[in-house]
Design an enzyme around this catalytic site. Structure first.
Site, PDB file in Angstrom:
ATOM      1  N   GLY A   1      22.558  -6.483 -15.299  1.00  0.00           N
ATOM      2  CA  GLY A   1      21.587  -6.181 -16.337  1.00  0.00           C
ATOM      3  C   GLY A   1      20.270  -6.855 -16.048  1.00  0.00           C
ATOM      4  N   CYS A   2      19.192  -6.066 -16.046  1.00  0.00           N
ATOM      5  CA  CYS A   2      17.909  -6.589 -15.570  1.00  0.00           C
ATOM      6  C   CYS A   2      17.349  -7.696 -16.453  1.00  0.00           C
ATOM      7  CB  CYS A   2      16.897  -5.444 -15.474  1.00  0.00           C
ATOM      8  SG  CYS A   2      17.344  -4.229 -14.231  1.00  0.00           S
ATOM      9  N   ALA A   3      17.742  -7.743 -17.732  1.00  0.00           N
ATOM     10  CA  ALA A   3      17.137  -8.706 -18.645  1.00  0.00           C
ATOM     11  C   ALA A   3      17.867 -10.030 -18.673  1.00  0.00           C
ATOM     12  CB  ALA A   3      17.086  -8.124 -20.061  1.00  0.00           C
TER      13      ALA A   3
ATOM     14  N   ARG B   1      16.826  -6.422  -9.638  1.00  0.00           N
ATOM     15  CA  ARG B   1      15.618  -6.679  -8.856  1.00  0.00           C
ATOM     16  C   ARG B   1      15.612  -8.103  -8.308  1.00  0.00           C
ATOM     17  NH1 ARG B   1      14.474  -6.509 -14.223  1.00  0.00           N
ATOM     18  NH2 ARG B   1      13.486  -8.323 -15.157  1.00  0.00           N
TER      19      ARG B   1
END
Length: 289
Positions: free
Chosen positions: A113-115, A182
């Site tokens: 999860g990017c967050a 990322r």
């Protein structure tokens, strides 16, 4: 492999995606490639540091880059070995001396999860005294990089649900890494740079992900003075970029971009009317990010 690249996405690696059948809005059967996720556990000497969800390529670079970007491999620490055990999905990074981080870290898990990427307080401490070189950036380089990177065959274009990070020199893309997060992608680039003893002061980092505080911190920790993205910014990311002298450029699509830090270092030498407009679909066959 494209001529400009030292490392480019490897679409021939069958371990990175899986073919599945789905059904679209009309009920028609649709074959689709989806990105794999695998846990990778990283050790620093005898201490388990983190388990990251990753696509599974370049595990040694990911481990090295993660530890370096978290400030766990200071300049006075020598890496003596990096060992990957594919059977148990584990990388052990060994150094010539015990570091202080091994005593104070507990096991942490980073998800895709990017967050929710793991952020240690030591990252912020590591920024103290960081002042990046004031490297000029030609807009002609940026447009050339964007075209080359956005048109090279990649998992991003083939399957979606993935981020890419590219180390560049002027208008040449050098190392293109992809991963479900990322942060993993940029850590792989950092690990490659550490392994190859690559200078950072004349490099540009291009990412498909958002320009968050962690992305800015990692770029600054790597010593790279320019960070460029197709995506947008967070306020804290901009604040930190201005603090350390990082040129920060986002929302770069076609002829457009926005610079929120380091605008005085931009050399606007490109003829914008000659820049290709970016196709809306950009060749995507998979799901959206």
């Amino acid at each position: 492999m494209p001529a400009d690249f030292i490392i480019a996405p490897d679409l021939g690696n069958s371990r990175l995606t899986r073919a599945v059948d789905g059904f679209d809005h009309t009920g028609a059967k649709v074959p689709l490639n989806v990105v794999e996720e695998r846990p990778l556990t990283i050790y620093l000497n005898s201490q388990e540091i983190v388990t990251a969800m990753t696509i599974g390529d370049y595990p040694e670079y990911l481990a090295l880059g993660f530890l370096r970007n978290q400030g766990m491999l200071p300049d006075d620490v020598v890496v003596t070995s990096v060992d990957f055990d594919e059977e148990v999905e584990t990388v052990v990074v060994r150094t010539n001396q015990t570091t202080t981080y091994e005593k104070k870290l507990k096991k942490k898990t980073r998800t895709s999860g990017c967050a929710v990427g793991t952020v240690f307080g030591d990252m912020m401490e590591g920024l103290e005294g960081v002042n990046l070189p004031a490297a000029d950036v030609k807009t002609s380089w940026l447009y050339s990089l964007a075209h080359k990177i956005n048109t090279v065959p990649s998992l991003y274009l083939d399957a979606g649900a993935i981020h890419g990070t590219v180390l560049c020199h002027q208008d040449r893309p050098l190392v293109y890494m992809e991963d479900v997060g990322r942060h993993n992608a940029v850590d792989k680039v950092a690990g490659w740079m550490l392994s190859e003893h690559t200078a950072a002061a004349d490099k540009i980092l291009y990412t498909t992900g958002r320009l968050t505080s962690e992305m800015v911190i990692k770029t600054a920790m790597m010593g790279i003075p320019v960070l460029v993205s197709r995506s947008g910014f967070t306020a804290w990311g901009v604040e930190i970029a201005r603090q350390v002298g990082l040129t920060l450029i986002g929302r770069m699509r076609g002829q457009r971009f926005i610079c929120l830090s380091g605008e005085e270092r931009l050399i606007r030498d490109a003829d914008i009317s000659a820049v290709r407009q970016e196709p809306k679909a950009a060749g995507r066959k998979g799901a959206a990010k």
